[in-house]
Design a protein around this motif. Structure first.
Motif, PDB file in Angstrom:
ATOM      1  N   ALA A 210      48.744  39.506  36.325  1.00 52.36           N
ATOM      2  CA  ALA A 210      48.592  39.527  34.709  1.00 52.36           C
ATOM      3  C   ALA A 210      47.843  40.086  34.262  1.00 52.36           C
ATOM      4  N   ALA A 211      47.043  41.784  35.026  1.00 56.86           N
ATOM      5  CA  ALA A 211      46.976  42.332  33.802  1.00 56.86           C
ATOM      6  C   ALA A 211      47.689  43.104  33.649  1.00 56.86           C
ATOM      7  N   LYS A 212      48.422  43.506  34.451  1.00 57.15           N
ATOM      8  CA  LYS A 212      49.810  44.701  33.963  1.00 57.15           C
ATOM      9  C   LYS A 212      50.326  44.079  33.417  1.00 57.15           C
TER      10      LYS A 212
ATOM     11  N   ASP B 280      45.902  37.438  39.577  1.00 57.57           N
ATOM     12  CA  ASP B 280      44.859  38.133  38.785  1.00 57.57           C
ATOM     13  C   ASP B 280      45.634  39.762  38.441  1.00 57.57           C
ATOM     14  N   ALA B 281      46.114  40.574  39.546  1.00 58.37           N
ATOM     15  CA  ALA B 281      46.938  41.826  39.460  1.00 58.37           C
ATOM     16  C   ALA B 281      48.155  41.781  38.316  1.00 58.37           C
TER      17      ALA B 281
ATOM     18  N   ALA C  12      49.113  42.080  30.574  1.00 61.35           N
ATOM     19  CA  ALA C  12      49.024  41.751  29.300  1.00 61.35           C
ATOM     20  C   ALA C  12      48.415  43.061  28.733  1.00 61.35           C
ATOM     21  N   LYS C  13      48.672  44.177  29.824  1.00 59.78           N
ATOM     22  CA  LYS C  13      48.007  45.936  29.469  1.00 59.78           C
ATOM     23  C   LYS C  13      49.283  46.453  28.832  1.00 59.78           C
TER      24      LYS C  13
ATOM     25  N   LYS D  89      50.354  45.053  25.467  1.00 62.08           N
ATOM     26  CA  LYS D  89      49.933  45.509  24.189  1.00 62.08           C
ATOM     27  C   LYS D  89      50.240  46.703  24.190  1.00 62.08           C
TER      28      LYS D  89
END
Length: 281
Positions: A90-92, A87-88, A94-95, A98
């Motif tokens: 994936a969040a990184k 999850d961490a 995605a950031k 972006k």
């Protein structure tokens, strides 16, 4: 002796020694028992009564169950940790995506703005050259219609002399660049691409040409390849969509920045026959 001693019913029977001894032993035993009981009772009264709990014995089956439960707990913890790491990540990602998208949009906007500015500048230059050509054409027509025959011949002679002088300067410039390197996008003085060389040559005589070959192929009046004059711009490809340009220098020769292998060269038209030509001078 008592006066009643002779009477048998009043005479107490004699106790034998053995009977007495037995009775004394029984009494002593009773007393001893009572003493021990008393002592025991006293001891019991002094000490509190405690209750002992028996724990279940750890059998082999129970040990296996405990070990299995520990393994399951450890696996669950590892699974939760792995999921958290995913999850961490994936969040990184995605950031970062972006951020990259925003940067790409910014660069695209800047590139679009530069392209629009270049297009506006080129359009303004084309309009300016068109206006100059219109003015020159109007002046030439006025001189021809108002002057005498002699004046007209003089005007034509002067015009031809001026064109020859400018053409000579253009020819001299491009021939002086022969042997220099070809570099895409270069405009001199140590290297050129094809349109950069043509633009630099005409700049020597005060004429501002468009930067790219497509625009240079329509910058003047179209002329036939059988009617070429020194200083004419040769182009390869269609007018308005040319992919290469050069300068005709007379005698069936032209000068052009051909490619990175040859650089700037002077070659006969048969070396690479052009598609058309325009006359600016």
């Amino acid at each position: 002796m008592s006066h009643t001693a002779h009477i048998r019913s009043h005479r107490k029977p004699r106790r034998s020694a053995s009977t007495i001894a037995m009775r004394a032993g029984v009494a002593g035993g009773v007393l001893s028992t009572l003493a021990v009981a008393g002592a025991s009772g006293s001891a019991n009264a002094a000490e509190p009564v405690t209750q002992t709990l028996e724990l279940p014995t750890l059998t082999a089956d129970l040990a296996a169950q405990v070990a299995q439960s520990a393994d399951v707990t450890q696996q669950a913890a590892a699974s939760y940790q792995l999921q958290a790491e995913r999850d961490a990540a994936a969040a990184k990602a995605a950031k970062q995506a972006k951020t990259d998208l925003a940067e790409a949009k910014k660069k695209a906007a800047e590139a679009k703005k530069k392209a629009e500015e270049a297009e506006r500048k080129e359009a303004a230059e084309r309009a300016s050259r068109a206006a100059e050509r219109t003015t020159l054409s109007a002046s030439s027509d006025t001189g021809s219609s108002t002057g005498t025959g002699t004046s007209s011949n003089t005007s034509t002679s002067t015009s031809t002399s001026t064109a020859t002088g400018s053409a000579a300067a253009v020819v001299s410039f491009v021939q002086a660049q022969v042997g220099k390197a070809y570099v895409s996008g270069a405009t001199g003085p140590s290297a050129y691409d094809c349109s950069g060389l043509v633009q630099a040559a005409f700049k020597q005589v005060g004429i501002s040409l468009p930067r790219v070959s497509q625009a240079q192929s329509t910058a003047g009046t179209q002329v036939g390849l059988d009617n070429l004059q020194p200083g004419d711009i040769l182009y390869w490809g269609g007018a308005g969509s040319a992919y290469h340009v050069g300068v005709y220098v007379g005698g069936g020769m032209f000068v052009g920045a051909q490619n990175s292998s040859t650089g700037v060269v002077e070659k006969p038209l048969s070396y690479d026959p052009p598609s058309g030509a325009v006359r600016v001078l």
